[in-house]
Design an enzyme around this catalytic site. Structure first.
Site, short mmCIF file in Angstrom:
data_model
loop_
_atom_site.label_atom_id
_atom_site.label_comp_id
_atom_site.label_asym_id
_atom_site.label_seq_id
_atom_site.Cartn_x
_atom_site.Cartn_y
_atom_site.Cartn_z
N LYS A 1 -4.17 5.61 15.61
CA LYS A 1 -4.35 5.02 14.29
C LYS A 1 -5.85 5.10 13.93
O LYS A 1 -6.59 5.90 14.46
CB LYS A 1 -3.83 3.57 14.30
CG LYS A 1 -2.31 3.47 14.37
CD LYS A 1 -1.69 3.92 13.07
CE LYS A 1 -0.20 3.66 13.00
NZ LYS A 1 0.36 4.03 11.69
N ASP B 1 2.18 -1.20 12.15
CA ASP B 1 0.85 -1.63 11.71
C ASP B 1 0.59 -3.10 12.00
O ASP B 1 -0.56 -3.56 11.89
CB ASP B 1 0.67 -1.37 10.22
CG ASP B 1 0.48 0.12 9.92
OD1 ASP B 1 -0.05 0.83 10.79
OD2 ASP B 1 0.86 0.55 8.83
N ARG C 1 -7.45 -3.32 10.38
CA ARG C 1 -6.47 -4.23 10.99
C ARG C 1 -7.04 -4.93 12.23
O ARG C 1 -6.66 -6.06 12.52
CB ARG C 1 -5.19 -3.47 11.32
CG ARG C 1 -4.53 -2.92 10.07
CD ARG C 1 -3.06 -2.69 10.22
NE ARG C 1 -2.57 -1.87 9.11
CZ ARG C 1 -2.29 -2.31 7.89
NH1 ARG C 1 -2.43 -3.60 7.61
NH2 ARG C 1 -1.85 -1.50 6.95
N ARG D 1 -5.73 1.33 18.82
CA ARG D 1 -5.52 -0.10 18.61
C ARG D 1 -5.10 -0.84 19.87
O ARG D 1 -5.30 -2.06 19.96
CB ARG D 1 -4.51 -0.33 17.47
CG ARG D 1 -5.12 -0.01 16.11
CD ARG D 1 -4.16 -0.19 14.97
NE ARG D 1 -4.86 -0.02 13.69
CZ ARG D 1 -4.26 0.22 12.53
NH1 ARG D 1 -2.94 0.32 12.48
NH2 ARG D 1 -4.96 0.35 11.42
N ARG E 1 2.68 5.99 -3.31
CA ARG E 1 3.79 6.82 -3.78
C ARG E 1 4.00 6.68 -5.28
O ARG E 1 4.38 7.66 -5.95
CB ARG E 1 5.05 6.47 -2.98
CG ARG E 1 4.98 6.97 -1.53
CD ARG E 1 5.98 6.25 -0.62
NE ARG E 1 5.99 6.79 0.75
CZ ARG E 1 5.11 6.51 1.68
NH1 ARG E 1 4.10 5.68 1.42
NH2 ARG E 1 5.20 7.03 2.89
N ARG F 1 -8.92 11.44 13.28
CA ARG F 1 -7.46 11.28 13.41
C ARG F 1 -6.75 12.64 13.35
O ARG F 1 -7.10 13.49 12.55
CB ARG F 1 -6.93 10.34 12.33
CG ARG F 1 -7.52 8.94 12.45
CD ARG F 1 -7.05 8.03 11.35
NE ARG F 1 -5.62 7.75 11.46
CZ ARG F 1 -4.95 7.01 10.57
NH1 ARG F 1 -5.58 6.51 9.51
NH2 ARG F 1 -3.66 6.79 10.72
N GLN G 1 4.81 9.18 7.57
CA GLN G 1 3.89 10.06 6.85
C GLN G 1 4.30 11.52 7.01
O GLN G 1 4.26 12.29 6.05
CB GLN G 1 2.46 9.84 7.35
CG GLN G 1 1.89 8.48 6.98
CD GLN G 1 0.49 8.28 7.51
OE1 GLN G 1 -0.09 9.14 8.15
NE2 GLN G 1 -0.08 7.11 7.24
N LYS H 1 0.82 -1.21 0.00
CA LYS H 1 0.00 0.00 0.00
C LYS H 1 0.86 1.26 0.00
O LYS H 1 0.59 2.22 -0.73
CB LYS H 1 -0.96 0.00 1.21
CG LYS H 1 -1.91 1.18 1.19
CD LYS H 1 -3.16 0.95 2.02
CE LYS H 1 -2.91 0.78 3.48
NZ LYS H 1 -4.15 0.95 4.29
N SER H 2 1.91 1.29 0.80
CA SER H 2 2.77 2.47 0.87
C SER H 2 3.39 2.77 -0.49
O SER H 2 3.44 3.93 -0.93
CB SER H 2 3.88 2.25 1.91
OG SER H 2 3.36 2.11 3.20
#
Length: 443
Positions: free
Chosen positions: A351, A324, A402, A355, A31, A127, A174, A26-27
């Site tokens: 998050k 994560d 998650r 979590r 990008r 968030r 981030q 995903k990261s």
């Protein structure tokens, strides 16, 4: 996401065997789209993760002028606008559930003379964005967030922006990435100082696209410098499998008796591979096969076999490289022999959900014994005995993908299954999760 929650019971389905591939990282997918949108010419991408989060990034970039197409063979084409070429968006940028999209795009827009409105779902809107607002404001961008520094948020970029030297007060890839992306279109040299290393996809990929970026270690800290007024060159990118997605299958295969599962093409960037190290320290049988490098990123196939795990004290220094993956590590710890102690995890409280408290409540409700601390959990393992499951209760997932997937894994290793209150958020990061689980169970 539909308005109606979709509950589901995840029950034991037998050993996980055979060979699977998890979706693209995903990261790297985020990008690839962003850097392609800032290059002049065509960037080609295969293996892109097509979950809601990444698609939100693609749509926002389209609104700001990039041409982004998906072909029938699953490949993607991005025709960029050049660094500094983003256009004024004619509508709000809907980020859905994606904190990565929001914070990185805020960095991109900061050095453009445009105004953007960011919106998101209920989870994302809770968030905090202050950690990005602060450095970008120092560079010249202006923000009008909702109370508490959250979305909905309006920002006005600035041109020219001012280069800054910024020491990260908290380990965050981030925040680092947002500053570096703002630095791309900022005259002079923008510097980020990282006391604790975080995932470095931004640095690796920006170099690959031709940015003038350097990384050095000074007194035990990473110092990253980027020279502005950059020109990015389009690339051909193959996205490796997402280690955060692979994590659920790694833990499931370790916990379910008789499992022998191979997961192909998993990205093993050292700033992301902490979970594998920790699970091996716990006695997990994880073998790295066919190790190679693809597009500057280390990749391997993982063979994972059922193992009796042992509790350990997890070194807090490894936390940024697996932040994560802690929810699913907690599931592994609940099934291990002995006690597992985790600390240094304040980041988990901000998050998609808190979590730490969410997983403490979820695991307690299926019979795990644990203690919640301010910055971690202390989990007394079951010694390999299956956790009891939820009975007639539902696990509250707090719209957090998650939490949902971690408790699905807990269900596979339980006595009578675990029912989660809502599987819809899983589609944000891993649309094929349930089908892959069922396929692995069939071998």
């Amino acid at each position: 996401m539909t308005d109606t929650p979709t509950s589901k019971r995840f029950a034991p389905i037998g050993p996980l065997t055979g060979t699977i591939r998890v979706p693209g990282d995903k990261s790297i997918s985020h990008r690839a789209l962003m850097f392609g949108a800032l290059a002049v010419g065509e960037t080609k991408v295969t293996g892109l993760l097509e979950g809601h989060d990444v698609l939100a990034t693609a749509e926002a970039l389209r609104i700001m002028g990039a041409t982004i197409e998906r072909f029938d063979d699953g490949s993607w084409s991005i025709h960029g606008v050049g660094v500094g070429g983003l256009l004024q968006p004619a509508q709000a940028l809907d980020m859905g559930n994606s904190g990565t999209s929001t914070r990185l795009l805020m960095g991109l827009i900061a050095s453009h003379a445009i105004t953007a409105n960011f919106t998101g779902d209920a989870s994302l809107s809770g968030r905090p964005m202050g950690r990005v607002i602060d450095p970008l404001s120092q560079m010249g961008a202006r923000f009008e967030p909702s109370p508490g520094g959250t979305l909905p948020l309006m920002m006005k970029g600035s041109f020219p922006t001012v280069p800054i030297s910024y020491r990260l007060p908290v380990a965050s890839a981030q925040v680092k990435s947002a500053i570096l992306l703002a630095g791309l279109n900022t005259p002079g040299i923008t510097t980020v100082i990282e006391p604790v290393p975080t995932r470095d996809h931004t640095e690796r990929m920006l170099k690959g696209f031709g940015a003038d970026l350097t990384v050095e270690e000074v007194d035990g800290e990473r110092v990253i410098r980027i020279r502005g007024d950059a020109e990015l060159t389009p690339q051909t990118i193959t996205v490796p499998g997402d280690p955060s997605s692979a994590a659920f299958f790694i833990v499931a295969a370790l916990l379910v008796e008789g499992s022998d599962l191979t997961i192909e093409n998993v990205g093993l960037n050292p700033t992301r591979a902490g979970l594998i190290t920790v699970l091996q320290q716990m006695g997990g049988d994880i073998e790295l096969l066919n190790e190679r490098e693809v597009g500057g990123e280390p990749v391997a196939d993982l063979r994972v076999q059922h193992s009796q795990l042992r509790g350990i004290d997890v070194d807090p220094a490894i936390a940024p490289s697996m932040i994560d993956e802690f929810p699913v590590l907690f599931v592994a710890a609940a099934n291990a022999q002995g006690t597992t102690t985790t600390s240094g995890l304040h980041e988990l409280r901000v998050k998609e959900s808190d979590r730490l408290s969410a997983m403490a409540a979820a695991l307690t409700s299926v019979g795990a014994r644990l203690k919640e601390l301010e910055d971690g959990l202390v989990i007394a393992g079951s010694g390999g005995e299956p956790l009891r499951g939820t009975g007639n209760e539902l696990i509250t997932t707090h719209l957090d993908h998650r939490i949902a997937m971690s408790m699905a894994v807990a269900g596979l290793a339980s006595k009578d299954g675990v029912e989660v209150d809502d599987t819809r958020p899983i589609a944000t990061s891993f649309p094929d999760f349930e089908q892959l689980l069922e396929g692995a169970a069939r071998g």
